[in-house]
Design a protein around this motif. Structure first.
Motif, short mmCIF file in Angstrom:
data_model
loop_
_atom_site.label_atom_id
_atom_site.label_comp_id
_atom_site.label_asym_id
_atom_site.label_seq_id
_atom_site.Cartn_x
_atom_site.Cartn_y
_atom_site.Cartn_z
N ILE A 102 -15.16 16.60 4.20
CA ILE A 102 -16.46 17.28 4.33
C ILE A 102 -16.28 18.59 5.08
O ILE A 102 -16.80 19.64 4.66
CB ILE A 102 -17.48 16.37 5.06
CG1 ILE A 102 -17.87 15.19 4.18
CG2 ILE A 102 -18.72 17.17 5.47
CD1 ILE A 102 -18.65 14.10 4.90
N ALA A 103 -15.51 18.56 6.16
CA ALA A 103 -15.28 19.77 6.96
C ALA A 103 -14.54 20.83 6.14
O ALA A 103 -14.94 22.00 6.13
CB ALA A 103 -14.48 19.43 8.22
N LEU A 104 -13.49 20.43 5.44
CA LEU A 104 -12.72 21.38 4.63
C LEU A 104 -13.57 21.97 3.51
O LEU A 104 -13.54 23.19 3.28
CB LEU A 104 -11.48 20.70 4.05
CG LEU A 104 -10.57 21.59 3.21
CD1 LEU A 104 -10.05 22.77 4.02
CD2 LEU A 104 -9.42 20.78 2.64
N ASP A 105 -14.33 21.13 2.83
CA ASP A 105 -15.21 21.62 1.76
C ASP A 105 -16.23 22.62 2.30
O ASP A 105 -16.51 23.64 1.67
CB ASP A 105 -15.91 20.46 1.06
CG ASP A 105 -14.97 19.60 0.22
OD1 ASP A 105 -13.82 20.02 -0.01
OD2 ASP A 105 -15.40 18.49 -0.19
N ALA A 106 -16.78 22.32 3.47
CA ALA A 106 -17.77 23.23 4.07
C ALA A 106 -17.12 24.56 4.45
O ALA A 106 -17.69 25.62 4.21
CB ALA A 106 -18.40 22.57 5.30
N ILE A 107 -15.93 24.50 5.03
CA ILE A 107 -15.22 25.73 5.40
C ILE A 107 -14.97 26.57 4.16
O ILE A 107 -15.20 27.79 4.16
CB ILE A 107 -13.90 25.40 6.13
CG1 ILE A 107 -14.19 24.79 7.51
CG2 ILE A 107 -13.03 26.65 6.29
CD1 ILE A 107 -12.99 24.16 8.18
N GLN A 108 -14.50 25.93 3.09
CA GLN A 108 -14.23 26.67 1.85
C GLN A 108 -15.50 27.26 1.26
O GLN A 108 -15.50 28.41 0.80
CB GLN A 108 -13.54 25.75 0.84
CG GLN A 108 -12.11 25.41 1.25
CD GLN A 108 -11.46 24.38 0.35
OE1 GLN A 108 -12.13 23.62 -0.36
NE2 GLN A 108 -10.13 24.33 0.38
N SER A 109 -16.58 26.53 1.28
CA SER A 109 -17.85 27.04 0.75
C SER A 109 -18.35 28.23 1.54
O SER A 109 -18.79 29.24 0.97
CB SER A 109 -18.91 25.94 0.75
OG SER A 109 -18.55 24.90 -0.13
N VAL A 110 -18.31 28.12 2.87
CA VAL A 110 -18.78 29.20 3.73
C VAL A 110 -17.88 30.43 3.56
O VAL A 110 -18.38 31.56 3.49
CB VAL A 110 -18.84 28.75 5.21
CG1 VAL A 110 -19.01 29.93 6.15
CG2 VAL A 110 -19.96 27.74 5.39
N ALA A 111 -16.59 30.21 3.50
CA ALA A 111 -15.66 31.34 3.32
C ALA A 111 -15.93 32.05 2.01
O ALA A 111 -15.99 33.29 1.97
CB ALA A 111 -14.22 30.83 3.38
N LYS A 112 -16.11 31.29 0.96
CA LYS A 112 -16.37 31.90 -0.35
C LYS A 112 -17.70 32.65 -0.35
O LYS A 112 -17.79 33.78 -0.82
CB LYS A 112 -16.37 30.82 -1.43
CG LYS A 112 -16.51 31.37 -2.83
CD LYS A 112 -16.41 30.26 -3.86
CE LYS A 112 -16.53 30.84 -5.25
NZ LYS A 112 -16.44 29.80 -6.28
N ALA A 113 -18.73 32.03 0.21
CA ALA A 113 -20.06 32.63 0.23
C ALA A 113 -20.11 33.91 1.06
O ALA A 113 -20.92 34.80 0.80
CB ALA A 113 -21.09 31.63 0.76
N ASN A 114 -19.23 34.01 2.05
CA ASN A 114 -19.25 35.16 2.95
C ASN A 114 -18.10 36.14 2.69
O ASN A 114 -17.86 37.04 3.49
CB ASN A 114 -19.23 34.70 4.41
CG ASN A 114 -20.53 34.05 4.79
OD1 ASN A 114 -21.52 34.72 5.02
ND2 ASN A 114 -20.55 32.72 4.81
N GLY A 115 -17.39 35.94 1.60
CA GLY A 115 -16.36 36.90 1.19
C GLY A 115 -15.06 36.84 1.98
O GLY A 115 -14.34 37.83 2.03
#
Length: 170
Positions: free
Chosen positions: A122-135
């Motif tokens: 869950i933590a890794l998926d969230a980090i990846q989503s936030v990173a992608k969404a914020n460039g």
């Protein structure tokens, strides 16, 4: 004229480098995991497993201590054959206690991995989503860095993404 051309080339190169620059962020994954409610649930499940194993271990230790007491007091009265049998039983019990302890530790390690793997995912998926969404092209562990800018800390963004309330600084 040459100076103007050189300055123009340098300016263009600086612009090209800026355009190709990729954002790098960082996060302290331990702080994230500690803040996640799923971590508390996994810790509680692991503690319950450990508590149930400790009950059995305590019973084995009690039995071991009782046999030890009996051997210390009564062994002088026993015949050599009885002594041999009782000492063998005592040694077998000591081996069983040791084996139980080893097996329990292995079991708890497996359970820890089983309980915490979904939380880490869950933590890794969230980090990846936030990173992608914020460039962010790269996100590195905060622990690996000696100097970091505070503006590239993704922890607040990931907490917001996971709907984890911000806790005031202590």
């Amino acid at each position: 004229m040459k100076k103007i051309i050189v300055l123009a080339v340098v300016a263009l190169m600086g612009t090209a480098v800026t355009v190709n620059a990729q954002k790098i962020g960082h996060i302290n994954t331990n702080d994230l995991l500690v803040a996640m409610p799923e971590t508390k649930k996994a810790q509680d499940r692991l503690k319950n497993s450990q508590d149930s194993l400790n009950v059995v271990y305590a019973q084995l230790i009690k039995e071991y201590q009782e046999k030890d007491s009996i051997i210390r007091v009564d062994s002088v009265k026993w015949s050599p054959a009885i002594k041999q049998i009782r000492f063998k039983e005592f040694q077998d019990l000591a081996d069983a206690v040791q084996q139980y302890s080893t097996s329990a530790q292995q079991f708890l390690q497996q359970k820890e991995q089983e309980f915490f793997a979904p939380v880490q995912k869950i933590a890794l998926d969230a980090i990846q989503s936030v990173a992608k969404a914020n460039g962010y092209a790269y996100v590195v562990s905060r622990d690996a860095l000696l100097v970091v800018p505070t503006t590239d800390d993704l922890l607040p963004l990931v907490k917001k993404f996971l709907k984890i309330p911000e806790t005031p600084a202590k």
